[in-house]
Design a protein around this motif. Structure first.
Motif, PDB file in Angstrom:
ATOM      1  N   HIS A 140       1.228  -1.775   0.099  1.00  0.00           N
ATOM      2  CA  HIS A 140       0.173  -0.497   0.124  1.00  0.00           C
ATOM      3  C   HIS A 140       1.263   1.144   0.118  1.00  0.00           C
ATOM      4  CE1 HIS A 140       0.875  -1.170   4.078  1.00  0.00           C
ATOM      5  NE2 HIS A 140       0.509   0.596   4.207  1.00  0.00           N
ATOM      6  N   PRO A 141       0.405   2.043   0.022  1.00  0.00           N
ATOM      7  CA  PRO A 141       1.500   3.733  -0.933  1.00  0.00           C
ATOM      8  C   PRO A 141       1.583   4.670   0.661  1.00  0.00           C
ATOM      9  CG  PRO A 141      -0.681   3.810  -1.704  1.00  0.00           C
ATOM     10  CD  PRO A 141      -0.643   2.654  -0.992  1.00  0.00           C
ATOM     11  N   HIS A 142       2.156   4.757   0.959  1.00  0.00           N
ATOM     12  CA  HIS A 142       2.663   6.728   1.837  1.00  0.00           C
ATOM     13  C   HIS A 142       2.844   7.483   0.884  1.00  0.00           C
ATOM     14  CE1 HIS A 142       0.645   4.477   5.231  1.00  0.00           C
ATOM     15  NE2 HIS A 142       1.564   3.615   4.601  1.00  0.00           N
ATOM     16  N   ARG A 143       2.454   8.784   1.093  1.00  0.00           N
ATOM     17  CA  ARG A 143       3.292  10.247   0.687  1.00  0.00           C
ATOM     18  C   ARG A 143       2.917  11.508   2.197  1.00  0.00           C
ATOM     19  NH1 ARG A 143       2.454  13.656  -4.859  1.00  0.00           N
ATOM     20  NH2 ARG A 143       4.421  12.036  -5.341  1.00  0.00           N
ATOM     21  N   GLY A 144       3.803  11.948   2.267  1.00  0.00           N
ATOM     22  CA  GLY A 144       3.174  13.040   3.695  1.00  0.00           C
ATOM     23  C   GLY A 144       3.420  13.511   4.992  1.00  0.00           C
ATOM     24  N   PHE A 145       3.691  12.358   5.012  1.00  0.00           N
ATOM     25  CA  PHE A 145       3.815  11.944   6.497  1.00  0.00           C
ATOM     26  C   PHE A 145       5.077  11.007   6.951  1.00  0.00           C
ATOM     27  CE2 PHE A 145       0.785   8.844   5.251  1.00  0.00           C
ATOM     28  CZ  PHE A 145       1.061   7.201   6.469  1.00  0.00           C
ATOM     29  N   SER A 146       5.446  10.003   8.588  1.00  0.00           N
ATOM     30  CA  SER A 146       6.391   9.015   8.838  1.00  0.00           C
ATOM     31  C   SER A 146       5.231   8.035   9.467  1.00  0.00           C
ATOM     32  CB  SER A 146       7.168   9.739   9.875  1.00  0.00           C
ATOM     33  OG  SER A 146       8.180  10.425   8.734  1.00  0.00           O
ATOM     34  N   SER A 188      -3.069  20.631   1.547  1.00  0.00           N
ATOM     35  CA  SER A 188      -4.715  20.367   0.768  1.00  0.00           C
ATOM     36  C   SER A 188      -5.042  19.837   0.018  1.00  0.00           C
ATOM     37  CB  SER A 188      -4.013  21.987  -0.754  1.00  0.00           C
ATOM     38  OG  SER A 188      -3.162  21.210  -1.243  1.00  0.00           O
ATOM     39  N   GLN A 189      -5.949  19.384  -0.619  1.00  0.00           N
ATOM     40  CA  GLN A 189      -6.286  18.528  -1.552  1.00  0.00           C
ATOM     41  C   GLN A 189      -6.176  18.790  -2.614  1.00  0.00           C
ATOM     42  OE1 GLN A 189      -9.605  17.052  -0.334  1.00  0.00           O
ATOM     43  NE2 GLN A 189      -9.238  15.741  -1.972  1.00  0.00           N
ATOM     44  N   THR A 190      -5.941  19.471  -3.094  1.00  0.00           N
ATOM     45  CA  THR A 190      -5.108  19.574  -4.897  1.00  0.00           C
ATOM     46  C   THR A 190      -4.194  18.761  -4.285  1.00  0.00           C
ATOM     47  OG1 THR A 190      -5.451  21.763  -5.006  1.00  0.00           O
ATOM     48  CG2 THR A 190      -3.579  20.789  -6.529  1.00  0.00           C
ATOM     49  N   ALA A 197      -5.983  15.163   4.808  1.00  0.00           N
ATOM     50  CA  ALA A 197      -5.475  13.442   4.655  1.00  0.00           C
ATOM     51  C   ALA A 197      -6.590  13.091   4.313  1.00  0.00           C
ATOM     52  CB  ALA A 197      -5.277  12.786   6.297  1.00  0.00           C
ATOM     53  N   SER A 198      -6.104  12.264   3.741  1.00  0.00           N
ATOM     54  CA  SER A 198      -7.290  10.862   2.755  1.00  0.00           C
ATOM     55  C   SER A 198      -6.135   9.648   2.234  1.00  0.00           C
ATOM     56  CB  SER A 198      -7.565  11.541   1.497  1.00  0.00           C
ATOM     57  OG  SER A 198      -8.288  10.571   0.155  1.00  0.00           O
ATOM     58  N   GLY A 199      -6.823   8.354   3.544  1.00  0.00           N
ATOM     59  CA  GLY A 199      -6.371   7.168   3.098  1.00  0.00           C
ATOM     60  C   GLY A 199      -5.223   7.455   3.022  1.00  0.00           C
ATOM     61  N   PRO A 200      -4.330   6.824   2.335  1.00  0.00           N
ATOM     62  CA  PRO A 200      -2.611   6.622   3.594  1.00  0.00           C
ATOM     63  C   PRO A 200      -2.014   7.993   2.744  1.00  0.00           C
ATOM     64  CG  PRO A 200      -3.074   5.944   0.877  1.00  0.00           C
ATOM     65  CD  PRO A 200      -3.818   6.276   1.613  1.00  0.00           C
TER      66      PRO A 200
END
Length: 287
Positions: A61-67, A265-267, A257-260
């Motif tokens: 599964h993916p992640h972006r923007g946090f730890s 921003s929403q963009t 935040a949205s899922g992973p």
């Protein structure tokens, strides 16, 4: 030293996360986030003997923007990711992944989980990343128990994962100032834990019970959120207790935040979704 007062006492209710029961003290309707901390899950999984480890746990599964950070208490966690990292961290160890611009990973019990007692117990904590570092290259740190500095006092053991305590410095270099301490207190032991000024802080009890100075008794599966009105906290264990003490400098930035994905921003969330669909976060094929 002035002890901090308690802002909230939160119970870790059980929720269903994709068929996996986890304890979640926050976010809730009471507390959305504890800047820079976004979410805490406490999970205990007893491995059935007839199920293969690579068929359970959490698949790619993916992640972006946090730890996403995993503290391992029993058993182990086998981490694989699209950057080629492949390691197992066992009880007492910590996996710390700065997802940065994006990564795909999986989290499974290790092949030798039955030799470790057949039980996997973990805490996963999501730590937000400052906007300036959300698109950094991903980083993964596998910290075993034996490589984690430990400070001991009478009836107290403190593993210093990040930040400083008792003259020890944690090996993990987070993307923002964070103190991460894994605590074990024997019944009757008392200890004061200094906390950095202006950091948000909380204590989560996996089990046992402690007396929080100036507040009262707190039992296992509860989380204590502290006010920023003192230099630390003092705990007296009424039972043998395992706990996680976290403190972090607030980012004071927008959180979307949205899922992973956790961005500003929403963009940026829509861009993260597009990048994942286009394979820009990498591909993980488990062996």
């Amino acid at each position: 030293m002035k002890n901090r007062t308690v802002a909230r006492l939160l119970y870790a209710d059980t929720i269903d996360m994709g068929g996996m029961p986890v304890r979640q003290p926050f976010p809730t309707q009471q507390v959305d986030l504890i800047d820079p901390f976004l979410l805490l899950h406490h999970h205990i999984h007893e491995m059935p003997e007839h199920v293969l480890p690579h068929k359970t746990g959490v698949g790619p599964h993916p992640h972006r923007g946090f730890s996403p950070v995993t503290f391992v208490y029993r058993g182990g966690v086998h981490h694989r990711d699209s950057r080629g990292n492949n390691s197992v961290v066992y009880a007492g160890g910590t996996q710390w992944m700065n997802a940065g611009r994006g990564i795909v990973h999986s989290e499974r019990p290790p092949k030798d989980i039955m030799e470790q007692g057949g039980v996997q117990e973990i805490i996963q904590l999501w730590v937000n990343t400052p906007a300036a570092h959300k698109l950094d290259q991903p980083e993964y740190f596998a910290l075993q128990a034996g490589d984690t500095p430990t400070v001991t006092a009478a009836g107290v053991s403190v593993q210093v994962v990040a930040g400083e305590h008792g003259g020890a410095s944690g090996p993990i270099r987070a993307k923002s100032p964070v103190q991460a301490l894994r605590l074990e207190l024997q019944a009757g032991a008392s200890h004061t834990f200094p906390l950095p000024k202006n950091y948000n802080a909380f204590l989560y009890l996996l089990d046992g019970a402690v007396q929080v100075a100036g507040f009262g008794l707190v039992e296992g599966l509860h989380q204590v959120l502290f006010n920023q009105d003192g230099e630390g906290i003092t705990l007296t264990a009424r039972e043998n207790t395992r706990a996680l003490l976290m403190a972090g400098k607030p980012l004071e930035e927008p959180v979307v935040a949205s899922g992973p994905f956790v961005m500003n921003s929403q963009t940026e969330i829509m861009q993260a979704m597009r990048d994942y669909q286009m394979g820009k976060l990498g591909i993980l094929i488990e062996d």
